[in-house]
Design an enzyme around this catalytic site. Structure first.
Site, PDB file in Angstrom:
ATOM      1  N   ARG A  38       0.975  -1.220   0.007  1.00 60.27           N
ATOM      2  CA  ARG A  38      -0.127   0.144  -0.082  1.00 60.27           C
ATOM      3  C   ARG A  38       0.862   1.187   0.030  1.00 60.27           C
ATOM      4  NH1 ARG A  38      -5.635   0.155   0.891  1.00 60.27           N
ATOM      5  NH2 ARG A  38      -6.489  -2.033   0.897  1.00 60.27           N
ATOM      6  N   ARG A  42      -2.623   6.775   1.196  1.00 61.21           N
ATOM      7  CA  ARG A  42      -2.993   8.162   1.593  1.00 61.21           C
ATOM      8  C   ARG A  42      -2.171   9.045   2.791  1.00 61.21           C
ATOM      9  NH1 ARG A  42      -8.311   5.670   4.231  1.00 61.21           N
ATOM     10  NH2 ARG A  42      -6.853   3.473   4.065  1.00 61.21           N
ATOM     11  N   ARG A  51      -6.669  12.732  -4.694  1.00 62.01           N
ATOM     12  CA  ARG A  51      -7.918  12.164  -3.956  1.00 62.01           C
ATOM     13  C   ARG A  51      -8.811  13.137  -3.669  1.00 62.01           C
ATOM     14  NH1 ARG A  51      -9.386  10.745   1.397  1.00 62.01           N
ATOM     15  NH2 ARG A  51     -10.077   8.748   1.746  1.00 62.01           N
ATOM     16  N   ASP A  87      -7.109  -1.475  -7.529  1.00 65.56           N
ATOM     17  CA  ASP A  87      -7.463  -2.386  -6.382  1.00 65.56           C
ATOM     18  C   ASP A  87      -8.015  -3.567  -6.677  1.00 65.56           C
ATOM     19  OD1 ASP A  87      -8.417  -1.432  -3.547  1.00 65.56           O
ATOM     20  OD2 ASP A  87      -9.862  -2.878  -4.393  1.00 65.56           O
ATOM     21  N   TYR A 164     -15.629 -10.255  -0.329  1.00 66.93           N
ATOM     22  CA  TYR A 164     -16.317  -9.197  -0.542  1.00 66.93           C
ATOM     23  C   TYR A 164     -17.624  -9.348  -1.698  1.00 66.93           C
ATOM     24  CZ  TYR A 164     -12.312  -6.590   1.379  1.00 66.93           C
ATOM     25  OH  TYR A 164     -11.385  -6.065   2.236  1.00 66.93           O
TER      26      TYR A 164
HETATM   27  O1  1CP Z   1      -0.444  -1.269  -2.510  1.00 68.91           O
HETATM   28  C1  1CP Z   1      -0.359  -0.133  -3.425  1.00 68.91           C
HETATM   29  O2  1CP Z   1       0.160   0.834  -2.958  1.00 68.91           O
HETATM   30  C2  1CP Z   1      -1.204  -0.354  -4.673  1.00 68.91           C
HETATM   31  C3  1CP Z   1      -2.638  -0.035  -4.696  1.00 68.91           C
HETATM   32  C4  1CP Z   1      -3.660  -0.949  -3.817  1.00 68.91           C
HETATM   33  C5  1CP Z   1      -3.568  -2.404  -3.496  1.00 68.91           C
HETATM   34  C6  1CP Z   1      -2.601  -3.301  -3.783  1.00 68.91           C
HETATM   35  C7  1CP Z   1      -4.665  -0.368  -3.325  1.00 68.91           C
HETATM   36  C8  1CP Z   1      -5.221   1.035  -3.480  1.00 68.91           C
HETATM   37  N1  1CP Z   1      -5.670  -1.373  -2.846  1.00 68.91           N
HETATM   38  C9  1CP Z   1      -4.694  -2.584  -2.905  1.00 68.91           C
HETATM   39  C10 1CP Z   1      -5.281  -4.031  -2.531  1.00 68.91           C
HETATM   40  C11 1CP Z   1      -6.371  -4.161  -1.623  1.00 68.91           C
HETATM   41  N2  1CP Z   1      -7.633  -3.594  -1.634  1.00 68.91           N
HETATM   42  C12 1CP Z   1      -6.583  -5.122  -0.582  1.00 68.91           C
HETATM   43  C13 1CP Z   1      -5.455  -6.412  -0.312  1.00 68.91           C
HETATM   44  C14 1CP Z   1      -4.323  -5.673   0.333  1.00 68.91           C
HETATM   45  C15 1CP Z   1      -4.583  -5.363   1.723  1.00 68.91           C
HETATM   46  O3  1CP Z   1      -4.977  -6.310   2.519  1.00 68.91           O
HETATM   47  O4  1CP Z   1      -4.405  -4.151   2.351  1.00 68.91           O
HETATM   48  C16 1CP Z   1      -7.673  -5.074  -0.110  1.00 68.91           C
HETATM   49  C17 1CP Z   1      -8.205  -6.051   0.862  1.00 68.91           C
HETATM   50  C18 1CP Z   1      -8.518  -4.169  -0.713  1.00 68.91           C
HETATM   51  C19 1CP Z   1      -9.851  -3.654  -0.399  1.00 68.91           C
HETATM   52  C20 1CP Z   1      -9.707  -2.312  -0.044  1.00 68.91           C
HETATM   53  N3  1CP Z   1      -9.908  -1.242  -0.993  1.00 68.91           N
HETATM   54  C21 1CP Z   1      -9.814  -1.680   1.086  1.00 68.91           C
HETATM   55  C22 1CP Z   1      -9.797  -2.358   2.466  1.00 68.91           C
HETATM   56  C23 1CP Z   1     -11.323  -2.488   2.832  1.00 68.91           C
HETATM   57  C24 1CP Z   1     -11.370  -3.631   4.046  1.00 68.91           C
HETATM   58  O5  1CP Z   1     -12.168  -4.528   3.895  1.00 68.91           O
HETATM   59  O6  1CP Z   1     -10.624  -3.448   5.158  1.00 68.91           O
HETATM   60  C25 1CP Z   1      -9.926  -0.325   0.955  1.00 68.91           C
HETATM   61  C26 1CP Z   1     -10.068   0.669   2.041  1.00 68.91           C
HETATM   62  C27 1CP Z   1      -9.726  -0.107  -0.551  1.00 68.91           C
HETATM   63  C28 1CP Z   1      -9.654   1.114  -0.985  1.00 68.91           C
HETATM   64  C29 1CP Z   1      -8.362   1.530  -1.448  1.00 68.91           C
HETATM   65  N4  1CP Z   1      -7.638   0.833  -2.424  1.00 68.91           N
HETATM   66  C30 1CP Z   1      -6.406   1.484  -2.805  1.00 68.91           C
HETATM   67  C31 1CP Z   1      -6.430   2.542  -1.734  1.00 68.91           C
HETATM   68  C32 1CP Z   1      -5.061   3.500  -1.466  1.00 68.91           C
HETATM   69  C33 1CP Z   1      -7.513   2.569  -1.017  1.00 68.91           C
HETATM   70  C34 1CP Z   1      -8.055   3.971  -0.210  1.00 68.91           C
HETATM   71  C35 1CP Z   1      -8.635   4.770  -0.998  1.00 68.91           C
HETATM   72  C36 1CP Z   1      -8.568   6.086  -0.546  1.00 68.91           C
HETATM   73  O7  1CP Z   1      -9.440   6.418   0.362  1.00 68.91           O
HETATM   74  O8  1CP Z   1      -7.717   6.700  -0.990  1.00 68.91           O
END
Ligand code: 1CP
Length: 353
Positions: A38, A42, A51, A87, A164
């Site tokens: 990640r 943020r 964003r 994502d 999900y």
């Molecule tokens: O790693 C990176 O920088 C690349 C971008 C990336 C990746 C690899 C994002 C951007 N998401 C992910 C994978 C992801 N998404 C996972 C697997 C990794 C992990 O466990 O962290 C999961 C479970 C998600 C699902 C997801 N998308 C969540 C988690 C929700 C939960 O159930 O806890 C969230 C908050 C998102 C949105 C998201 N995806 C990525 C970002 C930067 C964000 C936040 C969006 C924002 O508010 O700007």
């Protein structure tokens, strides 16, 4: 040692920094490579600026924005690899489900898959049609990176995506998703196979577009018992690894599933990600010597002072040893981590050499 794949070698030659590829292929390195799960996100003010201007899926679906965000941690923090900004939920979206990302709440899928009738709303899509924007982003990123560091592509593991797609939102327990699997295993397996088929085509498309390495995120693997992890997760991860590992080095990160390290190593994956709930020594013992380990810094330790972070990182590298190891966090970087602390983490690894 894993057999050295032709593409990985060819790509490695075009890269100015090939530490990640070398570590994954079991070649000797002067220090371990470092990146952070990640890392595009943020905690970076430059990300927040975008964003505030564009919606989440606009950022994912516009190659220029995805490219800019992917490059931010390479330029600002100095990591040894870029990871595609996207994502895991773009796959359920491409399969036909509506996915919303609600501020401070996370993902919501308003019409989840919970019974046989719901399968009418989903398909195994043509990824070149539904996910071409990801492949376009990868091509642009590769061009802009110009060989500075390798690019990691990724996808969610089928089990984590099922969580999900069935639960319809994030959850600490994913109890509805688990109940679906236990009560209607035939439907669960049908859904898992559809996700697997989509994911194989999707990751192959990412590699063809230029991804140098791929990672499979099974964020919720640790919610399953070892037997259920085998049945509902590993069985499908195995298919994905078998389909892509000859084309690009492949990393499996199944959070909380340290109990399956031996079985995950047996898939032939080049790398295994681990969280902070297992010691480096035990992880190595379970995984064996023919796979690269990645992790396992507790993301909350990035709230320590930069000097303390550096001390902890050095302890971690000493415990893993610098070979067949990729320095990383045990899960995603937290949003309120100061950028200077993320930099201290990366610098500490670079100071190893
Ligand atoms: O790693 C990176 O920088 C690349 C971008 C990336 C990746 C690899 C994002 C951007 N998401 C992910 C994978 C992801 N998404 C996972 C697997 C990794 C992990 O466990 O962290 C999961 C479970 C998600 C699902 C997801 N998308 C969540 C988690 C929700 C939960 O159930 O806890 C969230 C908050 C998102 C949105 C998201 N995806 C990525 C970002 C930067 C964000 C936040 C969006 C924002 O508010 O700007």
């Amino acid at each position: 040692m894993n057999t050295v794949e032709p593409k990985a070698i060819a790509v490695g030659k075009e890269l100015k920094n090939d530490l990640l590829l070398k570590a994954l292929l079991g070649e000797e390195v002067k220090r371990p490579p470092v990146w952070m799960m990640r890392q595009a996100g943020r905690y970076l003010p430059e990300y927040i600026a975008l964003r505030n201007k564009y919606s989440f899926f606009e950022r994912c679906q516009t190659p220029e924005l995805a490219c800019e965000i992917t490059l931010q941690p390479v330029d600002i923090v100095g990591v040894d690899a870029a990871i595609l900004f996207s994502d895991i939920l773009v796959v359920p979206q491409a399969m036909g489900l509506e996915v919303e990302l609600i501020e401070n709440k996370g993902p919501v899928l308003p019409q989840p898959v919970q019974q046989e009738n719901d399968f009418k709303r989903i398909t195994v899509p043509d990824v070149n049609d539904r996910l071409h924007y990801v492949f376009d982003a990868i091509k642009l990123i590769k061009q802009e990176l110009n060989g500075r560091v390798p690019l990691i592509g990724f996808a969610g593991a089928p089990w984590t995506l099922l969580c999900y797609m069935v639960q319809g939102k994030g959850s600490k327990t994913f109890d509805e998703a688990k109940a679906f699997c236990y009560r209607q295993p035939a439907l669960a397996h049908r859904l898992l196979q559809m996700i697997t088929d989509t994911t194989i085509a999707y990751l192959k498309g990412q590699i063809k577009a230029g991804a140098d390495v791929v990672q499979i995120f099974d964020s919720w693997g640790g919610l399953l018992s070892p037997a259920d992890f085998e049945e509902f997760s590993l069985k499908y991860i195995r298919q994905i690894v078998a389909a892509v590992k000859e084309e690009a080095p492949t990393i499996i990160f199944a959070k909380g599933a340290w109990f399956a390290l031996e079985e995950m190593a047996a898939t032939g994956a080049h790398g295994l990600g681990i969280d902070w709930c297992i010691t480096p020594e035990r992880a190595r013992k379970y995984a064996g010597n023919h796979v690269t380990l990645q992790g396992n810094f507790d993301p909350a330790k990035l709230f320590l002072s930069p000097a303390e972070i550096k001390k902890e990182v050095k302890k971690m590298i000493t415990a893993f040893g610098p070979q067949r190891y990729i320095a990383n966090l045990g899960h995603g970087i937290l949003p309120n981590v100061p950028v200077s602390h993320a930099k201290a983490f990366v610098e500490a690894v670079k100071e190893w050499a």
